[in-house]
Design an enzyme around this catalytic site. Sequence first.
Site, PDB file in Angstrom:
ATOM      1  N   LYS A 131      -8.099   4.758 -19.390  1.00  0.00           N
ATOM      2  CA  LYS A 131      -8.367   5.219 -20.744  1.00  0.00           C
ATOM      3  C   LYS A 131      -7.096   5.156 -21.604  1.00  0.00           C
ATOM      4  O   LYS A 131      -6.565   4.090 -21.820  1.00  0.00           O
ATOM      5  CB  LYS A 131      -8.969   6.623 -20.665  1.00  0.00           C
ATOM      6  CG  LYS A 131     -10.105   6.750 -19.622  1.00  0.00           C
ATOM      7  CD  LYS A 131     -11.268   5.844 -19.940  1.00  0.00           C
ATOM      8  CE  LYS A 131     -12.496   6.028 -19.099  1.00  0.00           C
ATOM      9  NZ  LYS A 131     -12.469   5.775 -17.693  1.00  0.00           N
ATOM     10  N   ASP A 169      -8.068  17.502 -14.990  1.00  0.00           N
ATOM     11  CA  ASP A 169      -8.339  16.133 -15.436  1.00  0.00           C
ATOM     12  C   ASP A 169      -8.011  16.099 -16.924  1.00  0.00           C
ATOM     13  O   ASP A 169      -8.758  16.628 -17.749  1.00  0.00           O
ATOM     14  CB  ASP A 169      -9.809  15.784 -15.168  1.00  0.00           C
ATOM     15  CG  ASP A 169     -10.146  14.349 -15.582  1.00  0.00           C
ATOM     16  OD1 ASP A 169      -9.426  13.799 -16.439  1.00  0.00           O
ATOM     17  OD2 ASP A 169     -11.140  13.808 -15.071  1.00  0.00           O
ATOM     18  N   ARG A 181       0.852  -1.210   0.000  1.00  0.00           N
ATOM     19  CA  ARG A 181       0.000   0.000   0.000  1.00  0.00           C
ATOM     20  C   ARG A 181       0.881   1.252   0.000  1.00  0.00           C
ATOM     21  O   ARG A 181       0.578   2.252  -0.625  1.00  0.00           O
ATOM     22  CB  ARG A 181      -0.952  -0.006   1.201  1.00  0.00           C
ATOM     23  CG  ARG A 181      -1.703   1.319   1.357  1.00  0.00           C
ATOM     24  CD  ARG A 181      -2.990   1.233   2.188  1.00  0.00           C
ATOM     25  NE  ARG A 181      -2.901   0.385   3.348  1.00  0.00           N
ATOM     26  CZ  ARG A 181      -2.233   0.690   4.476  1.00  0.00           C
ATOM     27  NH1 ARG A 181      -1.596   1.838   4.583  1.00  0.00           N
ATOM     28  NH2 ARG A 181      -2.221  -0.160   5.492  1.00  0.00           N
ATOM     29  N   TYR A 203     -16.831  14.653 -16.165  1.00  0.00           N
ATOM     30  CA  TYR A 203     -17.326  13.279 -16.102  1.00  0.00           C
ATOM     31  C   TYR A 203     -18.405  13.141 -15.003  1.00  0.00           C
ATOM     32  O   TYR A 203     -18.282  13.720 -13.932  1.00  0.00           O
ATOM     33  CB  TYR A 203     -16.141  12.338 -15.830  1.00  0.00           C
ATOM     34  CG  TYR A 203     -16.540  10.921 -15.514  1.00  0.00           C
ATOM     35  CD1 TYR A 203     -17.377  10.207 -16.374  1.00  0.00           C
ATOM     36  CD2 TYR A 203     -16.095  10.300 -14.362  1.00  0.00           C
ATOM     37  CE1 TYR A 203     -17.754   8.913 -16.083  1.00  0.00           C
ATOM     38  CE2 TYR A 203     -16.468   8.991 -14.061  1.00  0.00           C
ATOM     39  CZ  TYR A 203     -17.291   8.309 -14.926  1.00  0.00           C
ATOM     40  OH  TYR A 203     -17.676   7.024 -14.635  1.00  0.00           O
TER      41      TYR A 203
HETATM   42  O1  P1T Z   1     -13.438   5.177 -14.363  1.00  0.00           O
HETATM   43  P1  P1T Z   1     -12.267   5.753 -13.618  1.00  0.00           P
HETATM   44  O2  P1T Z   1     -10.966   5.133 -13.948  1.00  0.00           O
HETATM   45  O3  P1T Z   1     -12.523   5.844 -12.139  1.00  0.00           O
HETATM   46  O4  P1T Z   1     -12.097   7.251 -14.150  1.00  0.00           O
HETATM   47  C1  P1T Z   1     -13.072   8.222 -13.930  1.00  0.00           C
HETATM   48  C2  P1T Z   1     -12.979   9.298 -14.974  1.00  0.00           C
HETATM   49  C3  P1T Z   1     -12.363  10.483 -14.665  1.00  0.00           C
HETATM   50  N1  P1T Z   1     -12.236  11.486 -15.562  1.00  0.00           N
HETATM   51  C4  P1T Z   1     -12.692  11.355 -16.821  1.00  0.00           C
HETATM   52  C5  P1T Z   1     -12.536  12.464 -17.789  1.00  0.00           C
HETATM   53  C6  P1T Z   1     -13.320  10.161 -17.198  1.00  0.00           C
HETATM   54  O5  P1T Z   1     -13.767  10.062 -18.456  1.00  0.00           O
HETATM   55  C7  P1T Z   1     -13.490   9.110 -16.257  1.00  0.00           C
HETATM   56  C8  P1T Z   1     -14.204   7.848 -16.602  1.00  0.00           C
HETATM   57  N2  P1T Z   1     -15.095   8.011 -17.679  1.00  0.00           N
HETATM   58  C9  P1T Z   1     -15.943   7.062 -18.164  1.00  0.00           C
HETATM   59  C10 P1T Z   1     -16.042   5.818 -17.667  1.00  0.00           C
HETATM   60  C11 P1T Z   1     -16.800   7.520 -19.280  1.00  0.00           C
HETATM   61  O6  P1T Z   1     -17.436   6.708 -19.959  1.00  0.00           O
HETATM   62  O7  P1T Z   1     -16.828   8.730 -19.520  1.00  0.00           O
END
Ligand code: P1T
Length: 383
Positions: A195, A170, A46, A98
């Site tokens: 992503k 972000d 951790r 998001y």
């Molecule tokens: O899903 P996660 O890894 O927790 O990420 C969240 C997140 C944060 N910021 C942006 C710009 C994102 O697009 C996302 C996750 N987005 C999707 C799952 C979506 O379909 O837009």
Amino acid sequence: MHFRTRAIHVGNEHCPQTGAVVPPLYLASTFVQPGAGEWGEFDYSRSGNPTRKAFETTLASLEGGCGALAFASGMAATHCVTAMLRAGDHIVAGSDIYGGTYRLFHKVANRAGITVSLVDTTNPANLEQAITPATKLVWIETPGNPRLSITDIAASAEIAHRHGALLGVDSTFASPALTRPLELGADIVMHSATKYLGGHSDLLGGALVVRDQKLRDELYFVQNATGGVMGPWECFLASRGMKTLELRVREQSKTAHRLAEWLAAHPQVNRVLYPGLQAHPGHAVACRQMDGGFGAMLTFELRGDFQQTKKFVQSTKLFGLAVSLGAVESLIEQPASMSHASYDAADRAKHGISDGLIRLSVGLEAIEDLQDDLVEAFAKVTE
Ligand code: P1T
């Protein structure tokens, strides 16, 4: 070294013990210590893990930061930033964010006494106006999800800093292959590594990158205390993904740009939101802060009603109907009912996330095949 060379070599040194060209994957949860109460570089996964460190080292280099922290998901990374704040603190966030970030800010951070104002940050004057003496954090997404709005990072940093607030960006949609917010004055860059960094729809992860060691230490303290770290297997996959980040993102962006131009001239399309198009209101800023392409996300509005939009997204074959984005496989979704369903309906309407929006994540397939797939979907909605 150039970006693509660092993506391959920094953090990915050959194993000194075996000569393995790819660093080994350390699955160990714990590490023997030199003595009771004596600590080596790693003690418990951790707090730190060699495979996680490798991923963080590469990403910090790509973003031009002093350090990076890897999390179990993008949301865990953003949560770590809000967990640094205290009751009474205020966040100003962009209104094109998001759905999960909206939910975290409005339905979790608020429980700790943190308030949030959503504003259209594409106009820096709106940001300036929304800042109060309690504002500790400005949070922007650029390009924004799902409307692909563009916020000027350098202008936002100047305003945030003048008011004593941090700027968090972000940068999931751009990835460091196209934009490096720390170079433009941001304090924190956040990624959903799920992503583009991973790039193959096979891992969940998140990351924060900073340029100030003190801020890194504060975030690390919260990360270690709350525990939402990325697992070694995911770190290994993300490191592998990043080696081809620049090539993937540039190629996918090229395809997205051509599809955007084609869609903009399509009789069944109302409007296309893509920052590479000259008609996009953020095009000039995008040209300044994006380098090598305008990203592989594009959103458009069908000339049609809610049912026809639904039919369209359910009609494609190569574009999989799914949330998430940024991988080699193209995806399609309806933000209002999928990625942004966690917005309150009134806020969705207020911030332009209409039922008619369709979001494409353009992958690495041949453009001709993607176009054929969309042609068939256009035909289906008029049947
Ligand atoms: O899903 P996660 O890894 O927790 O990420 C969240 C997140 C944060 N910021 C942006 C710009 C994102 O697009 C996302 C996750 N987005 C999707 C799952 C979506 O379909 O837009």
